[in-house]
Structures are given as C-alpha cells and as structure tokens.
Design a protein around this motif. Structure first.
Motif, PDB file in Angstrom:
ATOM      1  N   MET A   1      41.835  12.460  20.681  1.00 16.88           N
ATOM      2  CA  MET A   1      40.809  11.718  21.425  1.00 16.88           C
ATOM      3  C   MET A   1      40.223  10.711  20.458  1.00 16.88           C
ATOM      4  O   MET A   1      39.991  11.035  19.284  1.00 16.88           O
ATOM      5  N   GLY A   2      39.990   9.515  20.953  1.00 14.06           N
ATOM      6  CA  GLY A   2      39.463   8.530  20.023  1.00 14.06           C
ATOM      7  C   GLY A   2      39.057   7.245  20.673  1.00 14.06           C
ATOM      8  O   GLY A   2      38.924   7.147  21.896  1.00 14.06           O
ATOM      9  N   TRP A   3      38.862   6.266  19.819  1.00 12.74           N
ATOM     10  CA  TRP A   3      38.292   4.990  20.225  1.00 12.74           C
ATOM     11  C   TRP A   3      39.146   3.832  19.719  1.00 12.74           C
ATOM     12  O   TRP A   3      39.604   3.834  18.569  1.00 12.74           O
ATOM     13  N   TYR A   4      39.288   2.860  20.586  1.00 17.74           N
ATOM     14  CA  TYR A   4      39.918   1.594  20.264  1.00 17.74           C
ATOM     15  C   TYR A   4      38.976   0.498  20.725  1.00 17.74           C
ATOM     16  O   TYR A   4      38.084   0.735  21.538  1.00 17.74           O
ATOM     17  N   ARG A   5      39.174  -0.705  20.230  1.00 19.70           N
ATOM     18  CA  ARG A   5      38.330  -1.813  20.662  1.00 19.70           C
ATOM     19  C   ARG A   5      39.150  -3.076  20.817  1.00 19.70           C
ATOM     20  O   ARG A   5      40.208  -3.229  20.199  1.00 19.70           O
ATOM     21  N   GLN A   6      38.636  -3.966  21.637  1.00 20.08           N
ATOM     22  CA  GLN A   6      39.292  -5.247  21.854  1.00 20.08           C
ATOM     23  C   GLN A   6      38.246  -6.332  21.939  1.00 20.08           C
ATOM     24  O   GLN A   6      37.374  -6.304  22.821  1.00 20.08           O
ATOM     25  N   ALA A   7      38.323  -7.260  21.014  1.00 20.82           N
ATOM     26  CA  ALA A   7      37.437  -8.422  21.008  1.00 20.82           C
ATOM     27  C   ALA A   7      38.121  -9.566  21.760  1.00 20.82           C
ATOM     28  O   ALA A   7      39.347  -9.582  21.886  1.00 20.82           O
ATOM     29  N   PRO A   8      37.345 -10.522  22.262  1.00 24.16           N
ATOM     30  CA  PRO A   8      37.946 -11.645  22.995  1.00 24.16           C
ATOM     31  C   PRO A   8      39.011 -12.363  22.186  1.00 24.16           C
ATOM     32  O   PRO A   8      38.789 -12.706  21.019  1.00 24.16           O
ATOM     33  N   GLY A   9      40.173 -12.557  22.789  1.00 24.22           N
ATOM     34  CA  GLY A   9      41.252 -13.270  22.120  1.00 24.22           C
ATOM     35  C   GLY A   9      42.003 -12.471  21.083  1.00 24.22           C
ATOM     36  O   GLY A   9      42.880 -13.017  20.396  1.00 24.22           O
ATOM     37  N   LYS A  10      41.691 -11.184  20.952  1.00 20.29           N
ATOM     38  CA  LYS A  10      42.351 -10.349  19.953  1.00 20.29           C
ATOM     39  C   LYS A  10      43.044  -9.165  20.613  1.00 20.29           C
ATOM     40  O   LYS A  10      42.739  -8.796  21.747  1.00 20.29           O
ATOM     41  N   GLN A  11      43.962  -8.560  19.878  1.00 20.21           N
ATOM     42  CA  GLN A  11      44.637  -7.372  20.378  1.00 20.21           C
ATOM     43  C   GLN A  11      43.743  -6.151  20.240  1.00 20.21           C
ATOM     44  O   GLN A  11      42.838  -6.108  19.397  1.00 20.21           O
TER      45      GLN A  11
ATOM     46  N   ASN B   1      27.310   2.835  12.394  1.00 19.44           N
ATOM     47  CA  ASN B   1      26.199   2.419  11.536  1.00 19.44           C
ATOM     48  C   ASN B   1      26.532   1.108  10.844  1.00 19.44           C
ATOM     49  O   ASN B   1      27.693   0.718  10.740  1.00 19.44           O
ATOM     50  N   THR B   2      25.493   0.462  10.357  1.00 15.90           N
ATOM     51  CA  THR B   2      25.637  -0.806   9.647  1.00 15.90           C
ATOM     52  C   THR B   2      26.523  -1.759  10.435  1.00 15.90           C
ATOM     53  O   THR B   2      27.501  -2.325   9.931  1.00 15.90           O
ATOM     54  N   LEU B   3      26.199  -1.919  11.690  1.00 17.41           N
ATOM     55  CA  LEU B   3      27.014  -2.755  12.569  1.00 17.41           C
ATOM     56  C   LEU B   3      26.975  -4.215  12.142  1.00 17.41           C
ATOM     57  O   LEU B   3      25.952  -4.714  11.646  1.00 17.41           O
ATOM     58  N   LYS B   4      28.106  -4.874  12.356  1.00 18.01           N
ATOM     59  CA  LYS B   4      28.252  -6.282  11.990  1.00 18.01           C
ATOM     60  C   LYS B   4      28.628  -7.080  13.246  1.00 18.01           C
ATOM     61  O   LYS B   4      29.194  -6.516  14.196  1.00 18.01           O
ATOM     62  N   PRO B   5      28.372  -8.372  13.252  1.00 17.47           N
ATOM     63  CA  PRO B   5      28.764  -9.184  14.411  1.00 17.47           C
ATOM     64  C   PRO B   5      30.248  -9.058  14.739  1.00 17.47           C
ATOM     65  O   PRO B   5      30.623  -9.108  15.919  1.00 17.47           O
ATOM     66  N   GLU B   6      31.084  -8.869  13.738  1.00 18.80           N
ATOM     67  CA  GLU B   6      32.518  -8.744  13.987  1.00 18.80           C
ATOM     68  C   GLU B   6      32.896  -7.412  14.635  1.00 18.80           C
ATOM     69  O   GLU B   6      34.059  -7.210  15.001  1.00 18.80           O
TER      70      GLU B   6
END
Length: 119
Positions: free
Chosen positions: A33-43, A82-87
């Motif tokens: 079980m886990g997490w993935y992410r997708q930013a605009p224009g990225k895989q 934690n220590t979240l960044k804009p990216e």
C-alpha cells in the motif's frame, strides 16, 4: 473495491500535511500500500510504499521529509509530509497491490487528493 484518500489541501512552504487512505470491499492478501503523485505535465511517480512485511520505499525527492505508515486496520495507510516544498505540489494517489485468492494480481487506485504548497 473502493480506495479513498483524504487530507490534501493548501499549505505554505515548510508546513506539514497528513494524508490518509482507506481501502474497502473485497480485498485480500494486500502486499503493498502506498502513495504516488502526479504534477501537471509530469509522469506519475513513486512517493512512498510500504509492504505487508513493513518494508518501506521512498522516492528520492521525499526521503527524510515524508513518512509512510500502515494503520491498525490492515487496509489503511498514511503519509506524513513535513517540510513541504512548492515542488511537492501534485495530486497524490493511493495505490493497493496484492493477490486475489485465485492468485490473480490486482492493482487498485484512488481518485487522488490535491496537495498544493505555496511559496
């Protein structure tokens, strides 16, 4: 089978968020079980995954900042960020992998929850 994420939102750079994921329905023999992410224009990319045996894997960009954990209920997983960044801004998806009783593999995804980090 339903996979539902919660906990996303808007946070300032340097802040924290905690994501939750609950899987319900006829799910057997969960492996990962886990997490993935997708930013605009990225895989879509790996954020963090935990195996049924407790082994953790993290994407390089989140190591040391994010922590994955499994809940007492076997079908839950959390992501402490934690220590979240804009990216880190992206849609975060929960993923559940395992084997059905007939040994057919399954791979379920949630709808995603938006995380936005402002600078």
């Amino acid at each position: 089978v339903h996979v539902v994420e919660s906990g996303g939102g808007l946070v300032q750079s340097g802040g924290s968020l905690r994501l939750s994921c609950v899987a319900s329905g006829s799910i057997f023999n969960i492996d990962d079980m886990g997490w993935y992410r997708q930013a605009p224009g990225k895989q879509r990319e790996l954020v963090a995954v935990m195996s049924s045996g407790g082994r953790e894997r993290y994407g390089d960009s989140v190591k040391g900042r994010f922590t994955i954990s499994r809940g007492n209920a076997v079908k839950t997983v959390y992501l402490e960020m934690n220590t979240l960044k804009p990216e880190d801004t992206a849609v975060y998806y929960c993923n559940v992998k395992g084997l059905e009783p007939n040994t057919k593999p399954y791979d379920y995804w949630g709808q995603g929850t938006q995380v936005t980090v402002s600078s």
